[in-house]
Design a protein around this motif. Structure first.
Motif, short mmCIF file in Angstrom:
data_model
loop_
_atom_site.label_atom_id
_atom_site.label_comp_id
_atom_site.label_asym_id
_atom_site.label_seq_id
_atom_site.Cartn_x
_atom_site.Cartn_y
_atom_site.Cartn_z
N ALA A 93 0.83 -1.21 0.00
CA ALA A 93 0.00 0.00 0.00
C ALA A 93 0.87 1.25 0.00
O ALA A 93 0.57 2.24 -0.70
CB ALA A 93 -0.94 0.00 1.21
N LYS A 94 1.93 1.24 0.77
CA LYS A 94 2.84 2.39 0.82
C LYS A 94 3.48 2.63 -0.54
O LYS A 94 3.60 3.78 -1.00
CB LYS A 94 3.91 2.16 1.88
CG LYS A 94 4.85 3.33 2.08
CD LYS A 94 5.85 3.06 3.19
CE LYS A 94 6.79 4.24 3.39
NZ LYS A 94 7.78 3.96 4.49
N LEU A 95 3.86 1.57 -1.21
CA LEU A 95 4.49 1.69 -2.52
C LEU A 95 3.51 2.20 -3.58
O LEU A 95 3.86 3.04 -4.42
CB LEU A 95 5.07 0.33 -2.95
CG LEU A 95 6.27 -0.17 -2.16
CD1 LEU A 95 6.59 -1.62 -2.54
CD2 LEU A 95 7.49 0.72 -2.40
N VAL A 96 2.27 1.71 -3.55
CA VAL A 96 1.31 2.12 -4.57
C VAL A 96 0.91 3.59 -4.39
O VAL A 96 0.62 4.29 -5.37
CB VAL A 96 0.07 1.20 -4.56
CG1 VAL A 96 -0.89 1.56 -3.44
CG2 VAL A 96 -0.66 1.27 -5.89
N LYS A 97 0.93 4.08 -3.14
CA LYS A 97 0.64 5.50 -2.91
C LYS A 97 1.73 6.38 -3.51
O LYS A 97 1.44 7.44 -4.09
CB LYS A 97 0.51 5.77 -1.41
CG LYS A 97 -0.75 5.18 -0.79
CD LYS A 97 -0.78 5.43 0.72
CE LYS A 97 -2.01 4.80 1.35
NZ LYS A 97 -2.03 5.01 2.83
#
Length: 286
Positions: free
Chosen positions: A227-231
């Motif tokens: 999730a952190k990467l996709v943000k």
């Protein structure tokens, strides 16, 4: 003599009376004429108002022009560093998606398979899709149409067949509106963690799909890490759209069009099914 004088006086009185009556009769005639003149003026004024009303009704409707008139190349929306974090074993050029109108629609995907032999492997799949809406007098302003599509994308992302533990949460600091949808997807190859971040920036909708899985006994990746990467990826993609329309980018669009584009008129569900369903892509790449 006296009678003759009386007759003369009577005759003079009769003449004066007739003059008075004639003068009195002339007054109504003048009033009638004045009334006719006044009525004629009222009709003319009414005619002018009618002409003005007719002119305003016949004026062509207008709609505010869309803010963004260009799209960046979807394969150029992310930096090499970000791609290295999300899909470390993927080709940095990406796979360009097919588009019937690059001014309004574009996509690019990357697949990464880190094979660790008997220890298993880590699979990652990333897709960035862009859709721009023009303003249209019959359908509305571009940002309004984009918001409608944004809402549909979020709904469709939560309704993927086989999705488990689907959740949706708003994301701040990315465009005018952004929502992250997460869910688990169990397949024969392994357990996949799906992240779909949908964001709207003015009249453009950016959808970033990202999923990962530990295959052949490898550990399943953390949903929070993904999730952190996709943000991070979504923020870069939004910045690329803004740059493409600031005069400093290399957008693929042109001047704004008053008519809806071909891609904008297509059903949003078609695009969503391609971007939010990792099963087909992961099956081919794994």
């Amino acid at each position: 003599m006296q009678r003759a004088a009386q007759r003369d006086q009577g005759g003079r009185r009769a003449k004066r009376l007739s003059h008075v009556l004639l003068g009195a009769a002339a007054v109504p005639v003048m009033l009638v004429a004045a009334g006719c003149s006044s009525d004629s003026g009222s009709d003319d004024a009414g005619g002018d108002k009618s002409s003005e009303t007719s002119a305003s009704v016949s004026a062509s409707p207008t709609v505010q022009a869309a803010t963004y008139t260009s799209l960046p190349d979807a394969c150029d929306t992310l930096s090499k560093g970000t791609l290295g974090d999300l899909v470390p074993k993927a080709s940095k050029s990406g796979k360009q998606g097919k588009s019937d109108d690059i001014k309004t629609r574009g996509s690019c995907s990357w697949s990464s398979l880190d094979n660790n032999g008997v220890k298993g492997s880590q699979f990652r799949w990333l897709n960035v899709s862009l859709l721009r809406f023009d303003s249209d007098v019959t359908r509305g302003e571009g940002d309004k149409l984009a918001q409608e599509y944004f809402d549909k994308q979020v709904q469709d992302a939560q309704a993927v067949d086989g999705a488990k533990n689907a959740k949706a949460a708003p994301v701040t600091g990315t465009g005018e509106a952004a929502t992250l949808v997460t869910y688990d997807l169990k397949k024969k190859e392994g357990s996949f963690k799906q992240q779909t971040l949908v964001t709207r920036v003015e009249n453009v909708v950016v959808t970033v799909d990202y999923n990962g899985a530990g295959l052949a006994g490898e550990k399943t990746p953390s949903a929070d890490t993904l999730a952190k990467l996709v943000k991070t990826a979504a923020k870069e993609a939004v910045a690329s759209v803004t740059k493409a329309n600031s005069g400093g980018g290399t957008g693929t669009g042109g001047a704004a069009s008053p008519s809806p584009s071909k891609s904008a008129s297509k059903s949003p569900s078609t695009s969503t099914s391609k971007s939010t369903s990792p099963s087909k892509s992961t099956a081919k790449k794994s």
